[in-house]
Design a protein around this motif. Structure first.
Motif, PDB file in Angstrom:
ATOM      1  N   SER A 187      49.107  41.909  31.617  1.00  7.49           N
ATOM      2  CA  SER A 187      48.549  41.929  32.979  1.00  7.49           C
ATOM      3  C   SER A 187      47.079  41.541  32.961  1.00  7.49           C
ATOM      4  CB  SER A 187      48.719  43.311  33.601  1.00  7.49           C
ATOM      5  OG  SER A 187      50.084  43.644  33.670  1.00  7.49           O
ATOM      6  N   LEU A 188      46.351  42.035  31.976  1.00  2.28           N
ATOM      7  CA  LEU A 188      44.938  41.668  31.842  1.00  2.28           C
ATOM      8  C   LEU A 188      44.792  40.163  31.625  1.00  2.28           C
ATOM      9  CD1 LEU A 188      41.949  42.366  31.572  1.00  2.28           C
ATOM     10  CD2 LEU A 188      42.380  42.883  29.159  1.00  2.28           C
ATOM     11  N   LYS A 189      45.637  39.610  30.778  1.00  2.00           N
ATOM     12  CA  LYS A 189      45.602  38.174  30.504  1.00  2.00           C
ATOM     13  C   LYS A 189      45.902  37.374  31.784  1.00  2.00           C
ATOM     14  CE  LYS A 189      47.471  34.787  27.297  1.00  2.00           C
ATOM     15  NZ  LYS A 189      48.383  34.564  26.169  1.00  2.00           N
ATOM     16  N   ALA A 190      46.870  37.857  32.573  1.00  2.38           N
ATOM     17  CA  ALA A 190      47.213  37.169  33.828  1.00  2.38           C
ATOM     18  C   ALA A 190      46.051  37.211  34.809  1.00  2.38           C
ATOM     19  CB  ALA A 190      48.458  37.805  34.439  1.00  2.38           C
ATOM     20  N   LYS A 193      46.146  33.941  37.173  1.00  2.00           N
ATOM     21  CA  LYS A 193      47.544  33.932  37.617  1.00  2.00           C
ATOM     22  C   LYS A 193      47.893  35.165  38.448  1.00  2.00           C
ATOM     23  CE  LYS A 193      49.096  31.293  33.623  1.00  2.00           C
ATOM     24  NZ  LYS A 193      49.845  31.324  32.373  1.00  2.00           N
ATOM     25  N   LYS A 194      47.043  36.176  38.390  1.00  2.00           N
ATOM     26  CA  LYS A 194      47.303  37.419  39.111  1.00  2.00           C
ATOM     27  C   LYS A 194      45.990  37.929  39.687  1.00  2.00           C
ATOM     28  CE  LYS A 194      50.490  41.000  38.178  1.00  2.00           C
ATOM     29  NZ  LYS A 194      51.190  41.816  37.233  1.00  2.00           N
ATOM     30  N   GLU A 195      46.050  38.482  40.892  1.00  4.30           N
ATOM     31  CA  GLU A 195      44.884  39.068  41.542  1.00  4.30           C
ATOM     32  C   GLU A 195      44.903  40.580  41.331  1.00  4.30           C
ATOM     33  OE1 GLU A 195      42.414  37.425  43.182  1.00  4.30           O
ATOM     34  OE2 GLU A 195      43.383  35.556  42.579  1.00  4.30           O
ATOM     35  N   LEU A 196      43.741  41.214  41.423  1.00  2.00           N
ATOM     36  CA  LEU A 196      43.677  42.675  41.301  1.00  2.00           C
ATOM     37  C   LEU A 196      44.565  43.355  42.337  1.00  2.00           C
ATOM     38  CD1 LEU A 196      39.884  43.332  40.614  1.00  2.00           C
ATOM     39  CD2 LEU A 196      41.792  43.559  39.015  1.00  2.00           C
ATOM     40  N   LYS A 219      50.603  46.449  40.064  1.00  2.00           N
ATOM     41  CA  LYS A 219      51.572  47.492  40.403  1.00  2.00           C
ATOM     42  C   LYS A 219      51.572  48.541  39.293  1.00  2.00           C
ATOM     43  CE  LYS A 219      53.239  45.098  43.873  1.00  2.00           C
ATOM     44  NZ  LYS A 219      52.437  45.147  45.025  1.00  2.00           N
ATOM     45  N   GLU A 220      52.335  49.590  39.506  1.00  2.00           N
ATOM     46  CA  GLU A 220      52.404  50.698  38.544  1.00  2.00           C
ATOM     47  C   GLU A 220      52.814  50.216  37.151  1.00  2.00           C
ATOM     48  OE1 GLU A 220      54.936  54.775  37.958  1.00  2.00           O
ATOM     49  OE2 GLU A 220      54.455  54.161  40.000  1.00  2.00           O
ATOM     50  N   HIS A 221      53.758  49.268  37.085  1.00  3.50           N
ATOM     51  CA  HIS A 221      54.244  48.789  35.780  1.00  3.50           C
ATOM     52  C   HIS A 221      53.196  47.969  35.016  1.00  3.50           C
ATOM     53  CE1 HIS A 221      55.310  45.359  38.398  1.00  3.50           C
ATOM     54  NE2 HIS A 221      55.047  44.646  37.317  1.00  3.50           N
ATOM     55  N   ASP A 222      52.080  47.641  35.647  1.00  3.16           N
ATOM     56  CA  ASP A 222      51.001  46.912  34.970  1.00  3.16           C
ATOM     57  C   ASP A 222      50.130  47.832  34.118  1.00  3.16           C
ATOM     58  OD1 ASP A 222      51.372  44.176  35.895  1.00  3.16           O
ATOM     59  OD2 ASP A 222      50.894  44.977  37.891  1.00  3.16           O
ATOM     60  N   PHE A 223      50.375  49.128  34.194  1.00  2.00           N
ATOM     61  CA  PHE A 223      49.570  50.117  33.469  1.00  2.00           C
ATOM     62  C   PHE A 223      50.470  50.970  32.575  1.00  2.00           C
ATOM     63  CE2 PHE A 223      47.478  49.117  37.424  1.00  2.00           C
ATOM     64  CZ  PHE A 223      46.152  48.947  37.055  1.00  2.00           C
ATOM     65  N   PHE A 224      49.869  51.577  31.570  1.00  2.00           N
ATOM     66  CA  PHE A 224      50.583  52.577  30.777  1.00  2.00           C
ATOM     67  C   PHE A 224      49.652  53.750  30.519  1.00  2.00           C
ATOM     68  CE2 PHE A 224      48.621  49.915  27.570  1.00  2.00           C
ATOM     69  CZ  PHE A 224      48.217  50.797  26.583  1.00  2.00           C
ATOM     70  N   LEU A 225      50.249  54.911  30.366  1.00  2.28           N
ATOM     71  CA  LEU A 225      49.493  56.131  30.149  1.00  2.28           C
ATOM     72  C   LEU A 225      49.178  56.257  28.661  1.00  2.28           C
ATOM     73  CD1 LEU A 225      48.315  58.689  31.396  1.00  2.28           C
ATOM     74  CD2 LEU A 225      50.528  59.794  31.066  1.00  2.28           C
TER      75      LEU A 225
END
Length: 153
Positions: free
Chosen positions: A26-29, A34-37, A41-47
């Protein structure tokens, strides 16, 4: 945690932990445009949580149980080679030491010092058919009936 003859050991969260982390893809996108802030979505992060002190607590429990002769079998859910000294101590005390790595690889040094490896818990969805699965359990054991291992240690 309220099952008879079961002990659960929890570690402590580090104060320095950062919590949620953006996944590298997600960071690379985002960095490539290719992706805006606003698209995150939730799946773009992990705990990112790491517990500290669990290995030490478990090792002390194993050593205490072995030295006092309170048990004849230990089933440990782990594959961490940090438990080799505890496993060796338990086996020297005559305790049957079984390992359930929960589908993970086991360090060679640990597999040499256990009496057996058993997958006690199936992967989803097969685990839901297990009679011990929380959805299949009968009446919960009351705290009065429960054996509190902490009091015995």
């Amino acid at each position: 945690m309220k099952k008879r003859k079961v002990a659960l050991r929890r570690g402590e969260e580090l104060e320095s932990q950062s919590g949620y982390i953006l996944r590298p893809a997600s960071l690379k996108a985002i960095l490539s445009g290719k992706k805006e802030l606003s698209d995150l979505k939730e799946h773009d992060f992990f705990l990112d949580i790491i517990q500290k002190g669990v290995d030490m607590r478990l090792g002390l429990d194993i050593a205490s149980l072995a030295e006092r002769g309170h048990v004849n079998q230990i089933i440990m859910i782990s594959g961490d080679s940090d438990f080799v000294p505890a496993a060796k101590l338990a086996r020297r005390a005559g305790i049957d030491f079984i390992l359930d790595p929960m589908w993970s690889n086991i360090a060679n040094s640990l597999s040499e010092h256990v009496d057996g490896v058993r997958q006690c818990v199936n992967r989803e969805p097969e685990n839901k058919n297990d009679p011990l699965h929380i959805d299949n359990s009968s009446e919960p054991i009351s705290i009065d009936e429960d054996l509190d291992l902490d009091d015995e240690l």
